[in-house]
Design a protein around this motif. Structure first.
Motif, PDB file in Angstrom:
ATOM      1  N   GLU A   4       0.821  -1.223   0.000  1.00 33.05           N
ATOM      2  CA  GLU A   4       0.000   0.000   0.000  1.00 33.05           C
ATOM      3  C   GLU A   4       0.849   1.265   0.000  1.00 33.05           C
ATOM      4  N   SER A   5       2.151   1.104  -0.287  1.00 30.28           N
ATOM      5  CA  SER A   5       3.041   2.265  -0.275  1.00 30.28           C
ATOM      6  C   SER A   5       2.699   3.249  -1.381  1.00 30.28           C
ATOM      7  N   VAL A   6       2.960   4.499  -1.106  1.00 26.46           N
ATOM      8  CA  VAL A   6       2.848   5.545  -2.118  1.00 26.46           C
ATOM      9  C   VAL A   6       4.073   5.479  -3.014  1.00 26.46           C
ATOM     10  N   THR A   7       3.849   5.293  -4.314  1.00 24.02           N
ATOM     11  CA  THR A   7       4.977   5.219  -5.244  1.00 24.02           C
ATOM     12  C   THR A   7       4.782   6.127  -6.458  1.00 24.02           C
ATOM     13  N   GLN A  11      -0.706   9.753  -6.314  1.00 25.01           N
ATOM     14  CA  GLN A  11      -1.030   9.138  -5.017  1.00 25.01           C
ATOM     15  C   GLN A  11      -0.515  10.002  -3.866  1.00 25.01           C
ATOM     16  N   LEU A  12       0.715  10.479  -4.031  1.00 26.97           N
ATOM     17  CA  LEU A  12       1.330  11.262  -2.963  1.00 26.97           C
ATOM     18  C   LEU A  12       0.505  12.517  -2.693  1.00 26.97           C
ATOM     19  N   ALA A  13       0.048  13.129  -3.789  1.00 27.59           N
ATOM     20  CA  ALA A  13      -0.718  14.369  -3.651  1.00 27.59           C
ATOM     21  C   ALA A  13      -2.047  14.155  -2.928  1.00 27.59           C
ATOM     22  N   GLU A  14      -2.513  12.903  -2.882  1.00 24.63           N
ATOM     23  CA  GLU A  14      -3.743  12.625  -2.125  1.00 24.63           C
ATOM     24  C   GLU A  14      -3.498  12.659  -0.622  1.00 24.63           C
ATOM     25  N   ASP A  17       0.434  17.714   0.901  1.00 19.50           N
ATOM     26  CA  ASP A  17       0.210  18.880   0.053  1.00 19.50           C
ATOM     27  C   ASP A  17       1.424  19.137  -0.837  1.00 19.50           C
ATOM     28  N   VAL A  18       1.402  18.503  -2.026  1.00 17.68           N
ATOM     29  CA  VAL A  18       2.483  18.714  -2.992  1.00 17.68           C
ATOM     30  C   VAL A  18       1.871  18.913  -4.380  1.00 17.68           C
ATOM     31  N   ASP A  19       2.681  19.466  -5.286  1.00 17.40           N
ATOM     32  CA  ASP A  19       2.256  19.642  -6.675  1.00 17.40           C
ATOM     33  C   ASP A  19       2.659  18.376  -7.446  1.00 17.40           C
TER      34      ASP A  19
END
Ligand SMILES: *Cc1c(COP(=O)(O)O)cnc(C)c1O
Ligand code: SF4
Length: 336
Positions: A4-7, A11-14, A17-19
Motif C-alpha cells: 500500500e506504499s505511495v509510489t 497518489q502522494l498528492a492525495e 500537500d504537494v504539486d
C-alpha cells in the motif's frame, strides 16, 4: 503494508500537500516510496519526517554531488560485495527498502531490481576470502527479503567457518516496525551471534510501534545499534539530537555512529557543515549518558574509509602538561 506504499506522484498528492507535476519530474530520477506507517508519522509539510520521505524539487537542482562518491563500485570484487576493510565486507543483498529516504547514499541503486545470482556470487566470494570474519548485510534493506530467503541466506553464511559475526543493517525497525514479527525474530535468533544496526534520525520516529520492535529484538538477545545521519532540518540541533539519543537508549538501542552525509547527487539540501556536526557532538558529550554518545563519522571520498571526528578538547600543549577543557568549557592542566 508495503504493497500500500505511495509510489506515484498522484497518489502522494492525495496524502500530502504537494504539486504532483513537479513531484513527477523528481521521481523520474529518484523514485519515491513511502509506506503507510511512515506516512502516518508526518504531521505537517516540511517537518523532519516529511523531509526524509517526501520528494523535493530541489533534489534536481543539486549538481555538486556524484552518484558514487565513495567509489564503492571500484571496491567490489563482485557486484554487491564491498570489501574495503581487511576483516569485514558489506554484502548488498536487497535493492529495495520499506521507504526511499531522500538523503540515501545509495540513491543510485535503491528502487532498482534485485538479482538472485548476485547473492550466489557474493556467498561464493566470501567463502573464498578467509580474511572476511564479519559480513554486514546491507542494501537497500536486507529485511526486505522474506523470512525464508533470509533464513537460507543466514544459513549459507553461517556455514562458512571463517565468518564469525553477522551484522544486519536495517532501517526497518524505524520505517516499518511491523516487519519485526515473532517469526523474523525466531529466524534471527537461530543464527546468533547477530548484531543489528538500525537507523533512526529523529525522536518523532520513536513510537509505540518502533519501540516494541526494538525491544522485541533486544529481548531475543540481538544487540541493537543505531547509525544516525546528520541531516539539515531533521536533527541538526543539539536539543533534538539529545532527545533522539536518550530516546534510543530507552528502547535499548545503543547509538553507534552519527554519519556526516556523503556528497551524493540529489542530497545537497540535507548538507550540514562539519563544524556544526562537531558543535552538536560537543553538546552531547558530558550532557547525556556516555552510552548515548555516538561516534561522528566522515567517509573519506575516493574509498578512504570511515574516520571519527571529535571536538577538540586539548586547548594547549606545554612540555609536561596539556591544557584540556571539560564539557562545561572549564580549563584544566593535565600532566602528560
Ligand atoms: C561502513 C562500512 C563497514 C563497517 O564499518 P564499521 O566501522 O565496522 O561499522 C564495512 N565495510 C564497508 C565497505 C563500509 O562502508
Ligand atoms: S533505508 Fe537506508 S538504504 Fe534504504 S533508502 Fe533509507 S537510507 Fe537508503
Amino acid at each position: 503494508m508495503l504493497s500500500e506504499s505511495v509510489t506515484r506522484a498522484g497518489q502522494l498528492a492525495e496524502h500530502v500537500d504537494v504539486d504532483p507535476d513537479r513531484i513527477a519530474l523528481v521521481i523520474r530520477d529518484f523514485p519515491v516510496r513511502i509506506n503507510p506507517y511512515y506516512l502516518s508519522l508526518i504531521r505537517q509539510p516540511g517537518d523532519p519526517m516529511w523531509r526524509q520521505a517526501v520528494p523535493d524539487p530541489v533534489e534536481l537542482a543539486d549538481t555538486a554531488g556524484s552518484a558514487d562518491p565513495l567509489c564503492e563500485e571500484a571496491r567490489s570484487p563482485v557486484p554487491g560485495l564491498i570489501h574495503r576493510y581487511p576483516d569485514r565486507a558489506v554484502f548488498l543483498v536487497s535493492d529495495r527498502c520499506a521507504m526511499h529516504c531522500r538523503f540515501c547514499m545509495r540513491k543510485r541503486r535503491v528502487g532498482g531490481v534485485s538479482r538472485n545470482d548476485r547473492i550466489a556470487a557474493g556467498i561464493d566470494t566470501i567463502r573464498r576470502t578467509p580474511d572476511i570474519a564479519e559480513v554486514v548485510l546491507s542494501g537497500g534493506d536486507p529485511l526486505m527479503l522474506d523470512d525464508d530467503r533470509l533464513a537460507r541466506l543466514l544459513d549459507q553464511i553461517r556455514r562458512i567457518n571463517h565468518v564469525r559475526l553477522v551484522r544486519i543493517h536495517s532501517r526497518m525497525p524505524c520505517t516499518l516496525p511491523h516487519r519485526i514479527t515473532d517469526n523474523l525474530v525466531h529466524v534471527l535468533k537461530a543464527f546468533q551471534p547477530i548484531y543489528l544496526n538500525t537507523h533512526f534520525n529523529h525522536p518523532g520516529e520513536i513510537t509505540e510501534r518502533s519501540s516494541a520492535a526494538c525491544v522485541r529484538l533486544a529481548d531475543a538477545g540481538i544487540p541493537l545499534g543505531c547509525q544516525t545521519v546528520l541531516l539539515k532540518g531533521v536533527n541538526d540541533d543539539p536539543a533534538v539530537m539529545r532527545r533522539l539519543m536518550r530516546g534510543l537508549l530507552a528502547i535499548r538501542v545503543r547509538p553507534y555512529y552519527l554519519h556526516q552525509l556523503d556528497r551524493v547527487r540529489g542530497t545537497g539540501h540535507f548538507h550540514v557543515p562539519v563544524a556544526t556536526g562537531l558543535q552538536i557532538m560537543d553538546a552531547l558529550r558530558g550532557h547525556l549518558s556516555g552510552m548515548g554518545v555516538p561516534h561522528y563519522m566522515v567517509d573519506l571520498p575516493g574509498g578512504g574509509g570511515k574516520i571519527p571526528l571529535t571536538p577538540n578538547y586539548v586547548v594547549d600543549k606545554h612540555p609536561g602538561r596539556w591544557t584540556i577543557r571539560n564539557f562545561e568549557g572549564r580549563h584544566f592542566n593535565y600532566p602528560v
